[in-house]
Motif scaffolding. Sequence first.
Motif: not given
Length: 173
Positions: A32-36, A137-139, A143-144
Motif C-alpha cells: 500500500g505504500a509507494v516510493a518517492n 506507511t512512512i516505514v 524501505i522502498y
Amino acid sequence: MRNFLVGVIVFLVVLLCIWVQQNIINVIPLFGAVANVGIILVVTLGLITEQKIGATVGGVYGLLMDILFGKAVGVYALLFFAIGFFCGKIGHGFSKENKSSVIMIVILVTIIYEIVNYLLFVMIYKYDFELLASGWTIVLECIYNIFLTAILFKPLSFLGEIINKGKSSYYLL
C-alpha cells in the motif's frame, strides 16, 4: 552554452522522474505504500551539488508535481524546495561516494517530508488524522526508498558530477 545544456539535461531528468513516479512506481505499491523518487532525486543532487542547485531542482520538481497532480500550487514546491536547500546546505561536509550516508539522509528526509506533508493535508484539506496508519506507511515508504536509492545512486551521482563540472563529466559536454 554549457550551463544551458546542463539545465536542459536536469530538467529532462526531473520530467523522467515524474513520469517514472506516476507510471511505474505508483503502480507497484509495497503493501500500500509507494516510493518517492522526487525525494531521492532532490536529496542526492542537493548533497552532491550545492544548495542553490538542490533548492532549484527541488522547487522545479515540486512545482511540476503541484501543477500536474496537486490540489493546490505551492505545497509540493515548498516542501521539495526546502529539501533541496537543506541537503545542499549539509552537502559541503559530505562524502559524495558514500551510498550509505545518502540512504540515511533519504530515510530522515522521507520521515520528515511525510510527517509535514501529512500534517499539511490534515490542516489544509481536512484529512482524517490516523497516526498508526500514517506511521506504517512512512516505514514502508522508507524501505522502498532505500532500495530505489541504492539503484539510483550511481546515475544521480553521475548527473551531479555533470552539474559540478567534474573531471569525468567535463568531457561529456
